[in-house]
Design an enzyme around this catalytic site. Sequence first.
Site, PDB file in Angstrom:
ATOM      1  N   SER A   1       4.966   2.339  -0.803  1.00 29.97           N
ATOM      2  CA  SER A   1       4.878   0.909  -0.463  1.00 29.97           C
ATOM      3  C   SER A   1       4.676   0.643   1.023  1.00 29.97           C
ATOM      4  O   SER A   1       5.193  -0.334   1.580  1.00 29.97           O
ATOM      5  CB  SER A   1       6.132   0.164  -0.953  1.00 29.97           C
ATOM      6  OG  SER A   1       5.851  -1.202  -1.180  1.00 29.97           O
TER       7      SER A   1
ATOM      8  N   LYS B   1       0.584  -5.205  -3.826  1.00 34.45           N
ATOM      9  CA  LYS B   1      -0.267  -4.044  -3.526  1.00 34.45           C
ATOM     10  C   LYS B   1      -1.045  -3.546  -4.736  1.00 34.45           C
ATOM     11  O   LYS B   1      -1.978  -2.750  -4.595  1.00 34.45           O
ATOM     12  CB  LYS B   1       0.584  -2.931  -2.914  1.00 34.45           C
ATOM     13  CG  LYS B   1       1.063  -3.311  -1.513  1.00 34.45           C
ATOM     14  CD  LYS B   1       2.237  -2.488  -1.034  1.00 34.45           C
ATOM     15  CE  LYS B   1       2.693  -3.005   0.339  1.00 34.45           C
ATOM     16  NZ  LYS B   1       4.052  -2.608   0.674  1.00 34.45           N
TER      17      LYS B   1
ATOM     18  N   SER C   1       6.085  -6.560  -2.748  1.00 34.52           N
ATOM     19  CA  SER C   1       5.081  -5.492  -2.678  1.00 34.52           C
ATOM     20  C   SER C   1       4.327  -5.234  -3.977  1.00 34.52           C
ATOM     21  O   SER C   1       3.435  -4.386  -4.003  1.00 34.52           O
ATOM     22  CB  SER C   1       5.735  -4.187  -2.219  1.00 34.52           C
ATOM     23  OG  SER C   1       5.989  -4.244  -0.831  1.00 34.52           O
TER      24      SER C   1
END
Length: 416
Positions: free
Chosen positions: A141, A88, A85
Amino acid sequence: MLVRSVSARRLLVGVTALLSVSLVFASPALAEVRGTDLVGERQVSSSPDLEAAAPDMTTPSAVLETADGQLLWARDARAERAMASTTKIMTAIVVLEAVSDLSEMVTVPAEAASVGEADVGLRTGQKLTVRQLLEAMLVHSGNDAATTLAVHVGGSIPGFVDLMNEKALSLDLEHTQFTNPHGLDASGHHTSAADLATMAQYAMQKPAFREMVGEKTVSVPAGNVTKRFDASNLLLGTYEGATGVKTGWTNDAGYCLVASAKRGGIELFAVILGTKTENARFVQAKRLLDWGFAHYGVREVTSAETTAALVTVTDYLDVTVPAVIAETTSTPVFDILGDVTSRTSITEQIKAPVAKGQRLGTLSVEQGGRLIAQVPIISAADVAAPGGWERFKIGVTRLWRKVFGGQLQAETVTVL
């Protein structure tokens, strides 16, 4: 409207408390210094002093850099790895550069509601602002939030991924390639610790991004209920000066963390990739940041009005003008790179008139052969040109002294 906290919140509070203890008392049993680790741009194996000064780390790949990209420490920092993640960070960059109004409304598409793994419970057809979705994605997240933003900005997932890769290219991220906006494991989806540091440094220049990744909780509307989530970055509120940035985990990536902290006007960025446990990534980041702040800090390297030399004024027999440092200068110094030294370049003599503040030279401050500061050296006083009668007397005196000996003009005296 009802407000519900996710069921994991109590657990997270407990984990946070445990982390606070672990960050201080974590066992270094498996920590090591590798000869291939870098301190600055030098391999640890090149010097016993570097080996003694280097941090003990267990992470397989990591980097510590300053906000302007100066390398302080690295281990296998260019190895291409799954990024989970931390993806992101780039998703947010692309969105923030495409959307000028963060209050713009967005409709959740069907593919977002079904993406799976980490999510914030978005429903197909639900409407949220870009800001709400960014917060859900960066603080907790949410994969569903990342997918919603990608479809909104790129028109489709492939369209948005193209924008991510274009931005990676423009930032010279040589070891980064994206195939999705959320970071779930996929062939060809990879980055490096060094690239993630660059990505984070760039993103943190954006005020909205910096604000969001510093938030400890986020509230996300879901129908008539608002869900509250705690930040996945457990350094926030537990580590002095923590400012962001992003966590990640997948089977391929392991536990990952891009962390930043600011103390005494210095912000450092640590990237930790591939630890085996969730707690380990935070312990490793803390250790690396602590080491960075212990060795890298702001130091005063020049002091205003310090006399560097007494410069000869050639029109006179015995007149000099003080040449002084123009300003006090403080600059970040990485003490492991060696002693800080200075050298001056000053004109040896000058003709009157001399004006106070007139530049007479330069002071250069260096460390390990690298220029870290440079300031002007200036006249501390006015010196008028001699008048006609005074000039005549000086001329006669010089003629006499040329014949019988004596000082024709003052000598320049170097002080620094």
